[in-house]
Scaffold this motif. Structure first.
Motif, PDB file in Angstrom:
ATOM      1  N   THR A 257     -47.862 -48.260 -37.680  1.00  0.00           N
ATOM      2  CA  THR A 257     -48.066 -48.580 -36.273  1.00  0.00           C
ATOM      3  C   THR A 257     -48.268 -47.297 -35.522  1.00  0.00           C
ATOM      4  N   LYS A 258     -49.184 -47.323 -34.556  1.00  0.00           N
ATOM      5  CA  LYS A 258     -49.409 -46.201 -33.635  1.00  0.00           C
ATOM      6  C   LYS A 258     -49.322 -44.858 -34.360  1.00  0.00           C
ATOM      7  N   GLY A 259     -50.060 -44.739 -35.416  1.00  0.00           N
ATOM      8  CA  GLY A 259     -50.136 -43.460 -36.115  1.00  0.00           C
ATOM      9  C   GLY A 259     -48.895 -43.079 -36.894  1.00  0.00           C
ATOM     10  N   LYS A 260     -47.924 -44.000 -37.000  1.00  0.00           N
ATOM     11  CA  LYS A 260     -46.714 -43.675 -37.752  1.00  0.00           C
ATOM     12  C   LYS A 260     -46.673 -44.553 -39.008  1.00  0.00           C
ATOM     13  N   THR A 261     -46.343 -43.947 -40.119  1.00  0.00           N
ATOM     14  CA  THR A 261     -46.258 -44.735 -41.340  1.00  0.00           C
ATOM     15  C   THR A 261     -44.818 -44.817 -41.812  1.00  0.00           C
ATOM     16  N   LEU A 262     -44.368 -46.027 -42.061  1.00  0.00           N
ATOM     17  CA  LEU A 262     -43.021 -46.213 -42.567  1.00  0.00           C
ATOM     18  C   LEU A 262     -43.099 -47.055 -43.837  1.00  0.00           C
ATOM     19  N   TYR A 263     -41.996 -47.051 -44.582  1.00  0.00           N
ATOM     20  CA  TYR A 263     -41.956 -47.857 -45.799  1.00  0.00           C
ATOM     21  C   TYR A 263     -40.809 -48.841 -45.716  1.00  0.00           C
ATOM     22  N   GLN A 264     -41.036 -50.022 -46.234  1.00  0.00           N
ATOM     23  CA  GLN A 264     -39.978 -51.025 -46.293  1.00  0.00           C
ATOM     24  C   GLN A 264     -39.614 -51.213 -47.766  1.00  0.00           C
ATOM     25  N   LEU A 265     -38.320 -51.065 -48.049  1.00  0.00           N
ATOM     26  CA  LEU A 265     -37.867 -51.148 -49.436  1.00  0.00           C
ATOM     27  C   LEU A 265     -36.880 -52.298 -49.598  1.00  0.00           C
ATOM     28  N   VAL A 266     -37.016 -53.031 -50.704  1.00  0.00           N
ATOM     29  CA  VAL A 266     -36.040 -54.076 -51.006  1.00  0.00           C
ATOM     30  C   VAL A 266     -35.315 -53.673 -52.286  1.00  0.00           C
ATOM     31  N   PHE A 267     -33.995 -53.802 -52.295  1.00  0.00           N
ATOM     32  CA  PHE A 267     -33.207 -53.465 -53.490  1.00  0.00           C
ATOM     33  C   PHE A 267     -32.707 -54.734 -54.154  1.00  0.00           C
ATOM     34  N   ASN A 268     -32.310 -54.596 -55.418  1.00  0.00           N
ATOM     35  CA  ASN A 268     -31.723 -55.761 -56.110  1.00  0.00           C
ATOM     36  C   ASN A 268     -30.345 -56.101 -55.542  1.00  0.00           C
ATOM     37  N   ILE A 269     -29.694 -55.096 -54.998  1.00  0.00           N
ATOM     38  CA  ILE A 269     -28.350 -55.274 -54.459  1.00  0.00           C
ATOM     39  C   ILE A 269     -28.207 -54.256 -53.330  1.00  0.00           C
ATOM     40  N   THR A 270     -27.495 -54.597 -52.265  1.00  0.00           N
ATOM     41  CA  THR A 270     -27.428 -53.614 -51.175  1.00  0.00           C
ATOM     42  C   THR A 270     -26.111 -53.653 -50.407  1.00  0.00           C
ATOM     43  N   PRO A 271     -25.598 -52.476 -50.060  1.00  0.00           N
ATOM     44  CA  PRO A 271     -24.434 -52.427 -49.182  1.00  0.00           C
ATOM     45  C   PRO A 271     -24.865 -52.338 -47.716  1.00  0.00           C
ATOM     46  N   PHE A 272     -26.170 -52.235 -47.441  1.00  0.00           N
ATOM     47  CA  PHE A 272     -26.668 -52.049 -46.071  1.00  0.00           C
ATOM     48  C   PHE A 272     -26.715 -53.372 -45.324  1.00  0.00           C
ATOM     49  N   TYR A 273     -26.173 -53.372 -44.109  1.00  0.00           N
ATOM     50  CA  TYR A 273     -26.215 -54.559 -43.264  1.00  0.00           C
ATOM     51  C   TYR A 273     -27.530 -54.544 -42.484  1.00  0.00           C
ATOM     52  N   GLY A 274     -28.322 -55.599 -42.620  1.00  0.00           N
ATOM     53  CA  GLY A 274     -29.603 -55.675 -41.909  1.00  0.00           C
ATOM     54  C   GLY A 274     -29.388 -56.227 -40.512  1.00  0.00           C
ATOM     55  N   GLU A 275     -30.057 -55.617 -39.536  1.00  0.00           N
ATOM     56  CA  GLU A 275     -29.873 -56.020 -38.136  1.00  0.00           C
ATOM     57  C   GLU A 275     -29.933 -57.538 -37.990  1.00  0.00           C
ATOM     58  N   SER A 276     -28.884 -58.110 -37.455  1.00  0.00           N
ATOM     59  CA  SER A 276     -28.866 -59.550 -37.174  1.00  0.00           C
ATOM     60  C   SER A 276     -27.616 -59.892 -36.400  1.00  0.00           C
ATOM     61  N   GLY A 277     -27.664 -61.034 -35.737  1.00  0.00           N
ATOM     62  CA  GLY A 277     -26.520 -61.492 -34.961  1.00  0.00           C
ATOM     63  C   GLY A 277     -26.095 -60.480 -33.909  1.00  0.00           C
ATOM     64  N   GLY A 278     -27.040 -59.689 -33.409  1.00  0.00           N
ATOM     65  CA  GLY A 278     -26.720 -58.729 -32.354  1.00  0.00           C
ATOM     66  C   GLY A 278     -26.257 -57.385 -32.887  1.00  0.00           C
ATOM     67  N   GLN A 279     -25.827 -57.348 -34.146  1.00  0.00           N
ATOM     68  CA  GLN A 279     -25.339 -56.071 -34.706  1.00  0.00           C
ATOM     69  C   GLN A 279     -26.505 -55.260 -35.258  1.00  0.00           C
ATOM     70  N   VAL A 280     -26.561 -53.978 -34.897  1.00  0.00           N
ATOM     71  CA  VAL A 280     -27.669 -53.135 -35.368  1.00  0.00           C
ATOM     72  C   VAL A 280     -27.597 -52.956 -36.886  1.00  0.00           C
ATOM     73  N   GLY A 281     -28.728 -52.579 -37.470  1.00  0.00           N
ATOM     74  CA  GLY A 281     -28.780 -52.369 -38.910  1.00  0.00           C
ATOM     75  C   GLY A 281     -28.099 -51.067 -39.306  1.00  0.00           C
ATOM     76  N   ASP A 282     -27.606 -51.032 -40.551  1.00  0.00           N
ATOM     77  CA  ASP A 282     -26.990 -49.798 -41.050  1.00  0.00           C
ATOM     78  C   ASP A 282     -28.035 -48.711 -41.254  1.00  0.00           C
ATOM     79  N   ARG A 283     -27.563 -47.465 -41.146  1.00  0.00           N
ATOM     80  CA  ARG A 283     -28.372 -46.328 -41.546  1.00  0.00           C
ATOM     81  C   ARG A 283     -27.650 -45.647 -42.704  1.00  0.00           C
ATOM     82  N   GLY A 284     -28.330 -44.763 -43.407  1.00  0.00           N
ATOM     83  CA  GLY A 284     -27.669 -44.095 -44.527  1.00  0.00           C
ATOM     84  C   GLY A 284     -28.669 -43.389 -45.414  1.00  0.00           C
ATOM     85  N   TRP A 285     -28.414 -43.364 -46.702  1.00  0.00           N
ATOM     86  CA  TRP A 285     -29.241 -42.584 -47.619  1.00  0.00           C
ATOM     87  C   TRP A 285     -29.464 -43.301 -48.942  1.00  0.00           C
TER      88      TRP A 285
END
Ligand code: SER
Length: 875
Positions: free
Chosen positions: A484-512
């Motif tokens: 979008t608008k000259g910016k490239t990002l990647y979306q990754l799906v894992f088989n298992i994840t400890p990351f909370y995805g933004e939903s129910g008003g709570q922001v998504g986790d960040r990390g590494w």
């Protein structure tokens, strides 16, 4: 057969055919960036059809609230003008997920319509897909063969891609479809012209009632089709149209779904339905839009200025505008229709009655606000009409009509209607060009290019382990690129994840995402169609290795403290304000929390204090998190768990309990309330009629806030160099300030008096006139003050003062009333003329006038010019 019975018979019919009956999903969509509103029954099953989630049942049926007002499926402009399109409508649907296919879908539809509903077989037509060269698809012979079992061949028609290939959006699941049409014309008309010539020809009495979609393909980003792993059936029948056919009516609005509403509109407006074509359109528009607005409010989408809220606002305005123009309703009136809507639909949709007050207030407030805008717009238009006529033009420029459209919500036809009454027209070409330019602007602002998923591991189980772990070993199962608008990002799906995805008003986790050789930041985590998606700005070099996925724990804990606090806040608000308080939205990040709730007046400072005190008490009680992860929804409700209306819950839900606060919630939480430490409300405000917002901070942020506050107090205290205490010192300072102000005023008055005496001494006497012409360095207000005093003290006064203050030139001219009379002097005219020298303008009455300008150098010239004009008159 009443509409309620028709709906029930549909559900019962499919239940007998082993379908599981499910409730309608909310009409307002969360968690799918490609859609704002549910536009088809299949939306809530998109994740199943895409293969992201396994179905709980392979045969399902429901009645789904749909809204077709934006994007690929948009019927808004038809609504009201015809008798069979709606913005919101109910779609009756049955689904097979990898279970039955074309044969049974067609057989069930036929049986339901002809046997269960008793529709005349001779009036039914079916269409089948003729194939498409560009998509390399053959005609749908299979569907044709099955239809031949029920219909003579001359009532089966081929249709093209537009009518007989169904796609939800530009990408995603799709397939050929068979539509069932019905011919509702009277016998005599049918004898003259066969119905097959009118199928898909916009005849209001030969219309589609049911669409059977055979989902076989997935449309990819490059436009090509791939086969879906398994085949599904998605059918959608227009409930209101079915009612029209079954009840033997010729308009959806003549069925019992609408007649009580139309009747009430007629009663309130004093107009009769069916007498005047324009008023009829208006009544249909209002009846239709009322449902859309009411249901979107109960689903949690209030009118606003952005996105989905803006769509709803515009629909409401469309209805108000029709009521205003064609039913002569100059005051809010739609809100009065809510009770009759509840009468018609409240039984199947109890949320309408439980949220009645909110719906009424929001609609009334919106109506009033728009009526004010409408009024302003009409005044603006009046001025434009005057100006256009004065200039002898007949055409109003397109940009003017566009401004009315864009800022004041005037559709072009309203502007044209008003202009027509004045013999004027709009330049339509210009208007369209403005419209196109705006569309283009928003298109390029919103342009997102999403590539297809690249599948690395064929694995459709994605386990979320973030309630228990913040770090796990993962593998990437698929990824895609999004730009979008000259910016490239990647979306990754894992088989298992400890990351909370933004939903129910709570922001998504960040990390590494960490491997032996790399560390890639996870910038955000979203949820989309049942998948947790991790956003990064680069891809790992080796995509197939095992990574450690590690959540940023500090941010996560700060967020959890805020999330748990919203539960405690909700609990405290209901305790202090009452149980009418319902959650209407929330935002929870590591920085702060925001909580919107229904309440009909401002929350007072005392109430806020009480609420905060309760929350802090609950924190100190240090309640541990009691969570139950897979509770059947019915049992959860029995436990007293609070749910948010308009949220989509599964059959099994998570219940989160802290002390007496019990909520249905998927978010992550503090282990015990004590961990929050401290809760501080920082603001209370209004979001819209009937909805308030509280913003608060907790833990370290709240501590920092309080400490800063104390620091500031200390600093203020120190400034006083006295130990009487801040409050006493400030009070004294304010008193002193008051006294000083009075003194300054006294001195100013005195110095003006001295100046006035000086001016008097400079007067020249010309014939019987006392003339003072002078340059000064003081503000115009002081000049005015002296001028009015002098007028009372000198007879036959001519006063001409020019000055510069703050680098801006000003002029003042004052005459005694006798001079105005005797010499025909006019201060206003003289000032206007002389002000040209200071590049300015002004005016006033014959005896007093002032002007301002932008050229300080011109002041003495201006005085000369004024003096000359005056002397000319006097001589
Ligand atoms: N998805 C199809 C439609 O909306 C059938 O439900 O028409």
């Amino acid at each position: 057969m009443k509409s309620a019975e028709i709906r029930q018979r549909f559900l019962d019919f499919f239940e007998k055919k082993s379908h599981t009956i499910v409730p309608s999903a909310p009409m307002v969509i969360k968690g799918d960036p490609t859609l704002m509103f549910t536009n088809a029954g299949m939306n809530q099953f998109k994740d199943i059809i895409l293969g992201n989630v396994r179905p709980k049942a392979t045969r399902v049926a429901d009645s789904q609230k749909c809204l077709r007002v934006s994007g690929k499926h948009n019927d808004l402009e038809e609504v009201g003008h015809d008798t069979y399109h709606h913005t919101m409508f109910e779609m009756l649907g049955n689904w097979s997920f990898g279970d039955y296919f074309k044969k049974e879908a067609i057989a069930y539809a036929w049986e339901f319509l002809t046997e269960e509903m008793g529709l005349d077989k001779n009036r039914l037509y079916a269409t089948v897909f003729e194939g498409s060269k560009e998509d390399h698809l053959e005609e749908d012979k299979e569907a044709l063969e099955y239809w031949k079992l029920y219909l003579p061949e001359d009532r089966i028609l081929y249709g093209n891609k537009k009518d007989n290939f169904w796609e939800m959006g530009d990408m995603g699941p799709c397939g050929p479809c068979s539509e069932i049409h019905i011919d509702l014309r009277p016998e005599a008309e049918r004898a003259l012209k066969p119905g097959r010539e009118l199928v898909n020809k916009d005849n209001p009495l030969v219309i589609e009632i049911w669409n059977l979609v055979f989902m076989q393909y997935n449309r990819k980003a490059d436009g090509s089709l791939e086969n879906l792993p398994s085949h599904h059936v998605d059918t959608g029948m227009g409930f209101e149209r079915l009612c029209m056919a079954v009840q033997g009516k010729t308009s959806n609005y003549d069925t019992d779904v609408f007649t009580p509403i139309i009747g009430e509109i007629a009663r309130l407006s004093g107009k009769e339905y069916g007498k005047d074509a324009a008023a009829d359109v208006a009544m249909r528009v209002i009846a239709d839009h009322l449902r859309t607005i009411a249901f979107s409010i109960t689903d949690g989408q209030l009118p606003s200025n952005v996105k989905a809220g803006y769509v709803i606002r515009r629909i409401l305005r469309r209805a108000v505008r029709y009521a205003y123009t064609f039913l002569d309703q100059k005051d809010a009136f739609m809100y009065k229709l809510v009770p009759v809507l509840i009468e018609v639909m409240g039984q199947h949709y109890p949320e309408l009655s439980s949220q009645r007050v909110l719906i009424e207030r929001v609609i009334q407030e919106e109506e009033n606000a728009f009526l004010r805008t409408l009024d302003k717009g009409i005044k603006l238009l009046d001025r434009i009409i005057e100006k256009t006529k004065a200039e002898d033009y007949l055409t109003v420029p397109g940009n003017v009509a566009f401004e009315l459209y864009d800022t004041y919500g005037f559709p072009l036809d309203l502007t044209e209607l008003i202009l027509k009454e004045n013999g004027l027209v709009v330049n339509r070409r210009e208007f369209k060009a403005e419209m196109e330019a705006q569309k283009e602007r928003s298109r390029s602002a919103a342009a997102v290019n999403t590539d297809d998923w690249v599948e690395l591991i064929a694995d459709d189980t994605q386990e979320f382990v973030g309630y228990d772990y913040t770090e796990t070993e993962v593998q990437i199962t698929r990824y895609r690129r999004v730009s979008t608008k000259g910016k490239t990002l990647y979306q990754l799906v894992f088989n298992i994840t400890p990351f909370y995805g933004e939903s129910g008003g709570q922001v998504g986790d960040r990390g590494w995402l960490i491997s032996e050789t790399e560390k890639i930041s996870v910038l955000d985590t979203h949820k989309e169609n049942g998948l947790t998606i991790h956003i990064t700005d680069r891809l790992p070099e080796d995509l197939t290795q095992v990574f450690t996925a590690k959540v940023d724990v500090d941010k996560r804990i700060a967020t959890e403290n805020n999330h748990t606090s919203t539960h405690l806040l909700h609990y405290a608000l209901r305790k202090v304000l009452g149980t009418h308080v319902e959650q209407k939205g929330s935002y929870v990040s590591d920085e702060y929390l925001r909580f919107d709730f229904s309440h009909f007046q401002k929350v007072t400072d005392e109430e806020l204090e009480e609420v905060a005190a309760i929350v802090n008490q609950e924190i100190r009680k240090n309640y541990p998190l009691e969570e139950s992860r897979a509770v059947p929804i019915g049992q959860a409700k029995k436990m007293g768990a609070m749910a948010i209306f308009g949220e989509k819950y599964g059959d099994l839900v998570r219940v989160v309990k802290f002390g007496e606060s019990v909520e249905l919630c998927g978010g992550t939480h503090a282990h015990a309330t004590g961990q929050i430490g401290f809760f501080k409300i920082i603001s209370e405000s209004s979001v819209s009629a009937g909805v308030r917002r509280i913003e608060a901070i907790t833990a370290a942020k709240a501590e920092e806030y309080i400490l800063n506050y104390f620091k500031m107090m200390k600093e203020i205290d120190r400034m006083f160099k006295s130990n009487r205490g801040v409050l006493e010192n400030v009070r004294e300072l304010l008193n002193e300030n008051e006294e000083l102000k009075k003194d300054v005023e006294k001195f100013t008055r005195e110095s003006l008096r001295i100046m006035k005496e000086g001016w008097k001494n400079e007067k020249r006497v010309i014939r019987d006139v006392n003339m003072i012409v002078k340059t000064v360095m003081m503000p115009p207000a002081n000049v005015k003050d002296i001028a009015f005093q002098l007028k009372g003290e000198l007879d036959n006064l001519v006063l001409v003062i020019g000055g510069v203050f703050n680098n801006k030139p000003h002029l003042t001219v004052m005459f005694s009333d006798s001079l105005v009379k005797d010499y025909g002097l006019h201060a206003g005219q003289i000032v206007k003329d002389a002000a040209q020298e200071i590049k300015g303008g002004g005016g006033g009455q014959p005896f007093f006038a002032t002007a301002g300008g932008s050229n300080p150098e011109g002041v003495s010239k201006a005085l000369e010019r004024a003096e000359k004009l005056i002397l000319d008159k006097i001589h």
